[in-house]
Design an enzyme around this catalytic site. Sequence first.
Site, PDB file in Angstrom:
ATOM      1  N   HIS A   1       0.860  -1.180   0.000  1.00  0.00           N
ATOM      2  CA  HIS A   1       0.000   0.000   0.000  1.00  0.00           C
ATOM      3  C   HIS A   1       0.899   1.234   0.000  1.00  0.00           C
ATOM      4  CE1 HIS A   1      -3.652   2.277   0.665  1.00  0.00           C
ATOM      5  NE2 HIS A   1      -3.039   2.951   1.619  1.00  0.00           N
TER       6      HIS A   1
ATOM      7  N   HIS B   1      -6.636   9.487  -1.299  1.00  0.00           N
ATOM      8  CA  HIS B   1      -7.412   9.491  -0.055  1.00  0.00           C
ATOM      9  C   HIS B   1      -6.676  10.104   1.135  1.00  0.00           C
ATOM     10  CE1 HIS B   1      -5.293   5.570  -0.132  1.00  0.00           C
ATOM     11  NE2 HIS B   1      -5.166   5.757   1.169  1.00  0.00           N
TER      12      HIS B   1
ATOM     13  N   ASP C   1      -8.505   1.599   1.485  1.00  0.00           N
ATOM     14  CA  ASP C   1      -8.111   2.541   2.537  1.00  0.00           C
ATOM     15  C   ASP C   1      -8.938   3.813   2.598  1.00  0.00           C
ATOM     16  OD1 ASP C   1      -6.516   3.057   4.783  1.00  0.00           O
ATOM     17  OD2 ASP C   1      -5.084   4.235   3.622  1.00  0.00           O
TER      18      ASP C   1
ATOM     19  N   ASP D   1       0.896   5.126  -0.421  1.00  0.00           N
ATOM     20  CA  ASP D   1       0.127   6.370  -0.477  1.00  0.00           C
ATOM     21  C   ASP D   1       0.830   7.389  -1.363  1.00  0.00           C
ATOM     22  OD1 ASP D   1      -2.174   5.995   1.343  1.00  0.00           O
ATOM     23  OD2 ASP D   1      -0.598   5.593   2.809  1.00  0.00           O
TER      24      ASP D   1
END
Length: 1024
Positions: A36, A435, A151, A38
């Site tokens: 993951h 996000h 997420d 970001d």
Amino acid sequence: MEPWGWLPLLLWLGLMWPLGALSEPRLRVFVVPHSHMDVGWLHTIQESMQAYVTNVYNSVVEELTLEKKRRFIIVEQEYFRLWWDGVASDKQKGQVRQLVATGRLEFVLGGQVMHDEAVTHIDDQILQLTEGHGFLYETFGVRPQFSWQVDPFGASSTTPTLFALAGFNAHVISRIDYNLKEAMQDNRQLQFVWRGSRSLSAQQEIFTHVLDQFGYCSPPGLLGLGLLPFSGLVPNTRLSLSEGFYWDGDPVFPGPPTNGLYPSMEIPVTEDTIPSFTNLLLNNVLARATWFRTPHVLWPWGCDRQFFNASLQFTNMDRVMEEVNKFTEKHGISMEYATLGNYFRAVHAHQLSWKVRDHRDFLPYSSEIFHAWTGFYASRSGLKGLARRASALLYAGESMFTRYVLLAPHRFLDPAWGLQQLQQLRWAVSEVQHHDAITGTHAGKVGDMFVEHLSTGMQGVHKLMASITQDRSPANSGPEPGGHFAVVYNPLAWTVTTIITLTVDFPNVSITDESGRPVPAQVQSSKEMPSAYDLRMLTTIPGLSYRHYSIQPSRISQEATEETAPFVASTQHFGHRLRRRGRQVGYHLVPVENDCYTVFLDTDTNLMHSILERRSNRTVRVTQSFMEYHVKSDSNHGPISDNYVFTPSGRAEPAWEAVRMEIVEGPLVTEIRQYFYREVNDSEPTFAIYSWLARGPQSSDGELLCHRIEQEYRVGPLELNREAILRTSTDLNTGQVLHSDNNGYQMQRRPYRQNMWNTIARNYYPMVQLASIEDLPSRLVLLSEQAHGVSSQGNGQVEVMLHRRLWNNDGWALDNNVTLNDSSVVHPVFWLLLGPRTLTSGLRQRSGLALQHRPVVMLREMNGEVGGPTVHLSSRPRQEAVTLPPSVHLQILSIPGWKYSSNHTKHLQTLQKGEAGHEAKADLRRVLLRLQHLHEVDQDPVLSRPVTVNLQSVLRGLGSVVSVEERSLTGTWDVSELRRWTWSTRDSHHHRGNSSRPSPPPRGPEVTIYPKEIRTFFIHFQEQ
């Protein structure tokens, strides 16, 4: 291995899925490796690329190439594209192509980012998906078929509709309300078919999988035997699942450590440790297997910033999985590396009948009692506003560039350069949908990065638009400098009548249009710049068209000449009025009116008192007031608010003690200025409301202008640990029911829900574009230029959270600079609509778009320095409007610049030729067109009807249409070739016509668009 610890669960599983032949496992575990990453959270994109992202791709590609059984999924395309274009060697690119072709490396979701679902607009969600999907298809010929929205802080019902339109077969989400997830687990309802749109219903449904309580960081947390002593290790050493399967540790910033040792590196798998690893893994697998209906377990392996040393990861996990699989015949469990596609194909093959979920969303999201994630709806309000303004500018720039390229001979502008400017802003707008970006939940330096990228992209598109208009307006206007040329562009595909505002340095001006006729206008002192003047002009502009204006200082005064000059507005002043506490009001009212509304202002309070809506002849009590929620700063003494969560200490309190008012009246616009002072003796207001009522032509074109009260608020700087709202209180009997939008696409009904804890925060919802309250006779609609939080905390009330300024002593937040000490002043813009529900139903969608996509004004000074001969306004190129029916919105008109063939077979052949693909040029005659029906199936007796559009006729002003291809949402599928999976459901209800098939692709230029449909086309135009 000693399986006794998990024997009871095995017996339970045996009852659910009886064991067949010993060669067939009872339980099949799909281990899905992922990282993951970001796109901007605690670190900037460049910092992340340097510290770990590059190593993720380098090492994963190497490890998958070494061992064919390994798999990996890649999600965020911004990072992958940066690696592919700037880091990857030719050898690595060849390896990636091979891994993708054999299904060992799978792209899921495929957008530039994993976008937020609460505060993003549908147009921007589609943009970032289109950017990523276009790259993947052009580069590899692949089209993602599964989502991975694991997420975002809550799940919108817009998303399943968009993913279905993009051709996805299954959708994965994770963050939903904690008590709802628990109930769904207990009832084995974490998988269902989601019909995100009530108008489309089964037409665009999608199979949806909610990750269980462990989320995407598998294996996490402690469960049952989740703490086990290692045998043969240091005494009292214990392994927890939250840290037991991450052998590469945590990345180090700014770059990898020279000694290769990372923090939190897990103990290697050895003969001594393998029993504990396998027992932990099996206990976790067996527990989560009871929450699903098929004997397949999706086991995400990875977490934030993992797999930067994929060799360590796979080498250790290989041993654990081999140990489990050695005993498959005994316990009936098998484990395999997998992609999402592998897992969902297995689930789909079971042909179960699934429960249907309707168009309700999963918002708001709470992770526990006092953690209602509703604060981020308003965090970093300034960035939210900038992101939406950038999106609106991009929208206008796309259609303006398309029009120019198709019609003009390109005298002043290289189309390749123009595409480059648009691409830069496409990338920046896509990036900020992440996000942890538009949500305001990032570190300060990351926010600076987002602002820089957006600002740079906007500058480029402004420059592009100025270059396009260079040959559409004169170079100068004779000998006198000091004036301006204004080119005003309407990016909507309808005729728009509106007031545009320019700031000028002189009150005496002469304004003429392209034909030399005077233009209705008024001048008044600027509301926040005492030395400047606001020039307001009435304009009517056809769809995708320009108007040209000349603005010059008047040579002599208005009184001494017959020259028509703008009316100079007059101002009434009303002194400070103290906040009244319980005293009678409404004795001294001043009306401000246009042809649709009369706004009554109470001169005893300087507040709005009521509004008369003329069509219904109903007067509604309406008053507005700034208030604040106070929050705690000490995390050691109870719950606190932060970038993510909203935890007020009590009810909102008035945030001002005195208010001053001015009424600025003119023939076009009357402006109400209300200044709110925190303390009576403050010299500067903390808050302000600027309201406008416009007077326009009595025609259908002027209807939207008349039926709105435009407002701009000034908020800040706030005091520390304050969350500022504007509360609008009415005498509508609403029953405390609010309606707010999902991403500007559809509305959700939000009844007030009493909770034992944190009731205020858990009744806040995202408002991306629209919110409303209503009773039987009337509806009050609030339209917003950007995202906010919205709630109805009382009957007849609606409040919007506009700004937040927070500081607390939470160690993690301070260490990572994820704080919200936002001392800025913000200027959010709203439009208010009031009237019968039949009236507002027909106006609110178009009004929302008129607010979002206001005409773009480009100014150029008149002076003698610009080269070239004098050109008269009347000599501009002829333009033909692009006009759509009122129910249909032109969602995008763009030249994407893709190089791939629309024919899938030809495109794959080009890719197989290797370097030949790099020689292709962008197709400038292929235009991406997307149309959206604005209304729900039963919203309006006229506007909700299907609409037939002849694209050849509508687009004739852009050139001659050669062919029309209908495509999937992001353009990568020919819809005639798209075959999405069907999932059996327990609900036989379908959309119109009892068919689950969408509208047939067009056989000619005519297309019929049904309520809430979004249809995407490639339009091929003839060469000039």
